[in-house]
Design a protein around this motif. Structure first.
Motif, PDB file in Angstrom:
ATOM      1  N   PRO A  29       8.400   5.379   6.589  1.00 43.10           N
ATOM      2  CA  PRO A  29       8.316   6.620   5.521  1.00 43.10           C
ATOM      3  C   PRO A  29       8.952   6.121   4.405  1.00 43.10           C
ATOM      4  CG  PRO A  29      10.220   6.584   7.282  1.00 43.10           C
ATOM      5  CD  PRO A  29       9.254   5.386   7.491  1.00 43.10           C
ATOM      6  N   ALA A  30       8.018   6.881   3.263  1.00 44.56           N
ATOM      7  CA  ALA A  30       8.568   6.412   1.888  1.00 44.56           C
ATOM      8  C   ALA A  30       9.949   6.771   1.783  1.00 44.56           C
ATOM      9  CB  ALA A  30       7.245   6.770   0.721  1.00 44.56           C
ATOM     10  N   ARG A  31      10.186   7.887   1.990  1.00 46.55           N
ATOM     11  CA  ARG A  31      11.479   8.531   1.788  1.00 46.55           C
ATOM     12  C   ARG A  31      12.522   7.908   2.089  1.00 46.55           C
ATOM     13  NH1 ARG A  31      12.542  14.154   5.145  1.00 46.55           N
ATOM     14  NH2 ARG A  31      12.787  12.961   7.219  1.00 46.55           N
ATOM     15  N   ALA A  32      12.589   6.848   3.005  1.00 47.75           N
ATOM     16  CA  ALA A  32      13.763   6.152   3.707  1.00 47.75           C
ATOM     17  C   ALA A  32      13.923   4.804   2.845  1.00 47.75           C
ATOM     18  CB  ALA A  32      13.452   5.793   5.110  1.00 47.75           C
ATOM     19  N   VAL A  33      12.948   4.471   1.831  1.00 49.55           N
ATOM     20  CA  VAL A  33      12.835   3.220   1.305  1.00 49.55           C
ATOM     21  C   VAL A  33      13.869   2.876   0.099  1.00 49.55           C
ATOM     22  CG1 VAL A  33      11.354   1.467   0.072  1.00 49.55           C
ATOM     23  CG2 VAL A  33      10.602   2.473   2.138  1.00 49.55           C
ATOM     24  N   MET A  34      14.440   1.821  -0.048  1.00 47.17           N
ATOM     25  CA  MET A  34      15.380   1.585  -0.977  1.00 47.17           C
ATOM     26  C   MET A  34      14.711   0.529  -1.862  1.00 47.17           C
ATOM     27  SD  MET A  34      18.895   1.573   0.933  1.00 47.17           S
ATOM     28  CE  MET A  34      18.365   0.645   2.407  1.00 47.17           C
ATOM     29  N   ARG A  35      14.502   0.529  -3.337  1.00 46.37           N
ATOM     30  CA  ARG A  35      14.049  -0.401  -4.165  1.00 46.37           C
ATOM     31  C   ARG A  35      15.200  -1.378  -4.461  1.00 46.37           C
ATOM     32  NH1 ARG A  35      12.411   3.929  -8.482  1.00 46.37           N
ATOM     33  NH2 ARG A  35      14.500   4.729  -7.754  1.00 46.37           N
ATOM     34  N   LEU A  36      14.826  -2.653  -4.668  1.00 51.23           N
ATOM     35  CA  LEU A  36      15.859  -3.939  -4.758  1.00 51.23           C
ATOM     36  C   LEU A  36      16.109  -4.016  -6.372  1.00 51.23           C
ATOM     37  CD1 LEU A  36      14.750  -6.428  -2.030  1.00 51.23           C
ATOM     38  CD2 LEU A  36      16.259  -4.366  -1.896  1.00 51.23           C
ATOM     39  N   PRO A  37      17.355  -4.208  -6.777  1.00 52.83           N
ATOM     40  CA  PRO A  37      17.378  -4.726  -8.014  1.00 52.83           C
ATOM     41  C   PRO A  37      16.958  -6.506  -8.189  1.00 52.83           C
ATOM     42  CG  PRO A  37      19.514  -4.741  -6.853  1.00 52.83           C
ATOM     43  CD  PRO A  37      18.626  -4.073  -5.827  1.00 52.83           C
ATOM     44  N   ASP A  38      16.871  -6.692  -9.295  1.00 53.17           N
ATOM     45  CA  ASP A  38      16.601  -8.251  -9.416  1.00 53.17           C
ATOM     46  C   ASP A  38      17.585  -9.309  -8.806  1.00 53.17           C
ATOM     47  OD1 ASP A  38      14.085  -7.477 -10.642  1.00 53.17           O
ATOM     48  OD2 ASP A  38      15.099  -7.679 -12.760  1.00 53.17           O
ATOM     49  N   ASP A  45       0.877  -1.071   0.026  1.00 52.78           N
ATOM     50  CA  ASP A  45       0.083   0.173  -0.087  1.00 52.78           C
ATOM     51  C   ASP A  45       0.872   1.209   0.070  1.00 52.78           C
ATOM     52  OD1 ASP A  45      -2.214   1.640   0.175  1.00 52.78           O
ATOM     53  OD2 ASP A  45      -2.489   1.485   2.374  1.00 52.78           O
ATOM     54  N   ALA A  46       0.645   2.199  -0.749  1.00 50.18           N
ATOM     55  CA  ALA A  46       1.370   3.549  -0.878  1.00 50.18           C
ATOM     56  C   ALA A  46       0.371   4.651  -0.588  1.00 50.18           C
ATOM     57  CB  ALA A  46       1.802   3.551  -2.314  1.00 50.18           C
ATOM     58  N   GLY A  47       0.668   5.557   0.293  1.00 50.90           N
ATOM     59  CA  GLY A  47      -0.076   6.785   0.584  1.00 50.90           C
ATOM     60  C   GLY A  47      -0.248   7.926  -0.345  1.00 50.90           C
ATOM     61  N   PRO A  48      -1.097   8.871  -0.165  1.00 52.89           N
ATOM     62  CA  PRO A  48      -0.997   9.960  -0.874  1.00 52.89           C
ATOM     63  C   PRO A  48       0.490  10.694  -0.895  1.00 52.89           C
ATOM     64  CG  PRO A  48      -2.720   9.850   0.460  1.00 52.89           C
ATOM     65  CD  PRO A  48      -2.071   8.791   0.980  1.00 52.89           C
ATOM     66  N   GLY A  49       0.677  11.147  -2.111  1.00 58.50           N
ATOM     67  CA  GLY A  49       1.877  11.774  -2.416  1.00 58.50           C
ATOM     68  C   GLY A  49       2.993  10.809  -2.753  1.00 58.50           C
ATOM     69  N   VAL A  50       2.993   9.728  -2.475  1.00 59.22           N
ATOM     70  CA  VAL A  50       4.040   8.630  -3.018  1.00 59.22           C
ATOM     71  C   VAL A  50       3.878   7.980  -4.141  1.00 59.22           C
ATOM     72  CG1 VAL A  50       4.902   6.421  -2.275  1.00 59.22           C
ATOM     73  CG2 VAL A  50       4.123   7.706  -0.357  1.00 59.22           C
ATOM     74  N   ASP A  51       4.670   8.740  -5.151  1.00 58.25           N
ATOM     75  CA  ASP A  51       4.644   8.281  -6.381  1.00 58.25           C
ATOM     76  C   ASP A  51       5.888   7.542  -7.091  1.00 58.25           C
ATOM     77  OD1 ASP A  51       6.605  10.342  -6.318  1.00 58.25           O
ATOM     78  OD2 ASP A  51       5.291  11.919  -7.386  1.00 58.25           O
ATOM     79  N   HIS A  52       6.830   7.415  -6.287  1.00 54.77           N
ATOM     80  CA  HIS A  52       8.031   6.594  -6.760  1.00 54.77           C
ATOM     81  C   HIS A  52       8.123   5.079  -6.197  1.00 54.77           C
ATOM     82  CE1 HIS A  52       9.039   7.836  -2.490  1.00 54.77           C
ATOM     83  NE2 HIS A  52       9.937   7.012  -2.559  1.00 54.77           N
ATOM     84  N   LEU A  53       7.105   4.903  -5.455  1.00 51.85           N
ATOM     85  CA  LEU A  53       6.874   3.530  -4.979  1.00 51.85           C
ATOM     86  C   LEU A  53       5.445   3.075  -5.283  1.00 51.85           C
ATOM     87  CD1 LEU A  53       8.677   3.660  -1.617  1.00 51.85           C
ATOM     88  CD2 LEU A  53       9.334   2.372  -3.495  1.00 51.85           C
ATOM     89  N   ALA A  54       5.123   1.605  -5.690  1.00 53.60           N
ATOM     90  CA  ALA A  54       3.914   1.287  -5.660  1.00 53.60           C
ATOM     91  C   ALA A  54       3.895  -0.390  -5.391  1.00 53.60           C
ATOM     92  CB  ALA A  54       3.680   1.156  -7.254  1.00 53.60           C
ATOM     93  N   PRO A  55       2.583  -0.617  -5.099  1.00 49.94           N
ATOM     94  CA  PRO A  55       2.501  -2.266  -4.541  1.00 49.94           C
ATOM     95  C   PRO A  55       3.145  -3.230  -5.386  1.00 49.94           C
ATOM     96  CG  PRO A  55       0.320  -0.971  -4.190  1.00 49.94           C
ATOM     97  CD  PRO A  55       1.352  -0.072  -4.978  1.00 49.94           C
ATOM     98  N   GLY A  56       3.803  -4.056  -4.996  1.00 47.62           N
ATOM     99  CA  GLY A  56       4.381  -5.025  -5.881  1.00 47.62           C
ATOM    100  C   GLY A  56       6.117  -4.699  -5.754  1.00 47.62           C
TER     101      GLY A  56
END
Length: 323
Positions: free
Chosen positions: A109-118, A76-87
């Motif tokens: 906090p979405a600003r602290a989250v790092m996306r993982l490479p494959d 789930d992603a809250g309002p204003g979070v556009d760089h992360l999405a479910p999945g």
């Protein structure tokens, strides 16, 4: 995500041992502005976890969920979070003020989250944030000076070994200090020299990065030359390490938690960008992490107690959470 979702979490009620944590049900609300909700897949254990469990802190009230490192999947992603999405698959180092990561669901906090490479699995990702981001902050304190002699104390620890690799990549002459049986590893990580005592140093140092404590850092600072640098990763210096104007030393301290208290969005963007770059290096085999020991969610308090009371381990403890 359902409006009233529940999850399991290891929960703190008063200062004590890790084994005093109780497994409880908590309610999860949908993500608010600037937040994401994450389905936890792995949790990284760190010494700061048991230290906070044992202490009185104005940051915690009964019902606190401890823990700072984890990896999982955004649900789930809250309002204003556009760089992360479910999945999206992510890793995070979150605030000691919580809610923490010892849980099957996380509010972050979405600003602290790092996306993982494959190429990164959840176990590796959970072992990543605290040691690697701490190491990056430590090396960022120093001006890049090609060939300058840099001493890394505790070079074979989970933070030290990352500092060795980052320092070598930036062109420093890296001297890593550890017990003799770890010297072969240090050379494999790129150290130019491996020593077991500062008495083996043969020239003044440009910088020291200490991962032991403030007093240890103070002792090592005696080996710095003019305009040198001392960086404290554990603890901090309680005053100047040299008389005024004698060597004009620069003193630095490292604390990931400082960003949670006072960091700007720009500060967080820099850290997350660095983290995602380093995650890609791990995936490509260009950056080596510590060995990882894995256990199940039910064993979390026991393994954290072992981390506190057992012999110091060279590797990292990670808790697997069923997805």
């Amino acid at each position: 995500m359902p409006q009233h979702d529940t999850f399991k979490a290891w929960t703190w009620h008063e200062p004590g041992e890790p084994r005093s944590l109780t497994l409880e049900d908590h309610e999860m609300r949908p993500a608010e502005a600037g937040e994401v909700i994450v389905d936890t897949r792995a949790i990284g254990l760190n010494p700061v976890d048991w230290k906070f469990i044992a202490m009185e802190s104005r940051l915690w009230q009964p019902g606190q969920i401890p823990g700072v490192d984890a990896a999982g999947v955004v649900i789930d992603a809250g309002p204003g979070v556009d760089h992360l999405a479910p999945g999206d698959r992510i890793a995070v180092h979150t605030s000691l003020a919580g809610p923490g990561t010892f849980a099957t669901r996380l509010r972050l906090p979405a600003r602290a989250v790092m996306r993982l490479p494959d190429g990164i699995d959840f176990i590796t990702a959970a072992a990543f944030p605290c040691p690697v981001l701490t190491a990056w902050q430590a090396i960022e304190k120093l001006p890049v000076t090609t060939g300058a002699h840099l001493l890394v104390s505790g070079g074979s620890g989970s933070v030290g070994r990352i500092i060795v690799q980052l320092a070598k990549a930036r062109g420093f002459h890296v001297i890593a200090m550890s017990s003799p049986e770890r010297h072969e590893l240090l050379y494999a990580l790129g150290a130019d020299e491996a020593i077991s005592s500062p008495h083996q140093l043969t020239a003044p140092l440009f910088a020291v990065i200490d991962t032991v404590n403030g007093e240890h850092a103070r002792q090592l600072s005696q080996h710095l030359g003019a305009n040198g640098h001392v960086v404290c990763v554990q603890d901090r210096l309680d005053g100047p390490v040299a008389p005024p104007f004698e060597r004009a030393l620069s003193q630095h301290e490292v604390a990931l938690g400082a960003l949670h208290m006072t960091g700007t969005d720009q500060d967080w963007q820099a850290l997350v960008n660095a983290g995602e770059t380093l995650l890609n290096q791990v995936a490509e085999g260009a950056l080596s992490l510590s060995d990882v020991a894995v256990d199940e969610f039910d064993a979390l308090p026991t393994r954290l107690s072992e981390l506190k009371h057992g012999p110091r381990q060279a590797g990292k403890l990670v808790i697997r959470v069923d997805g």
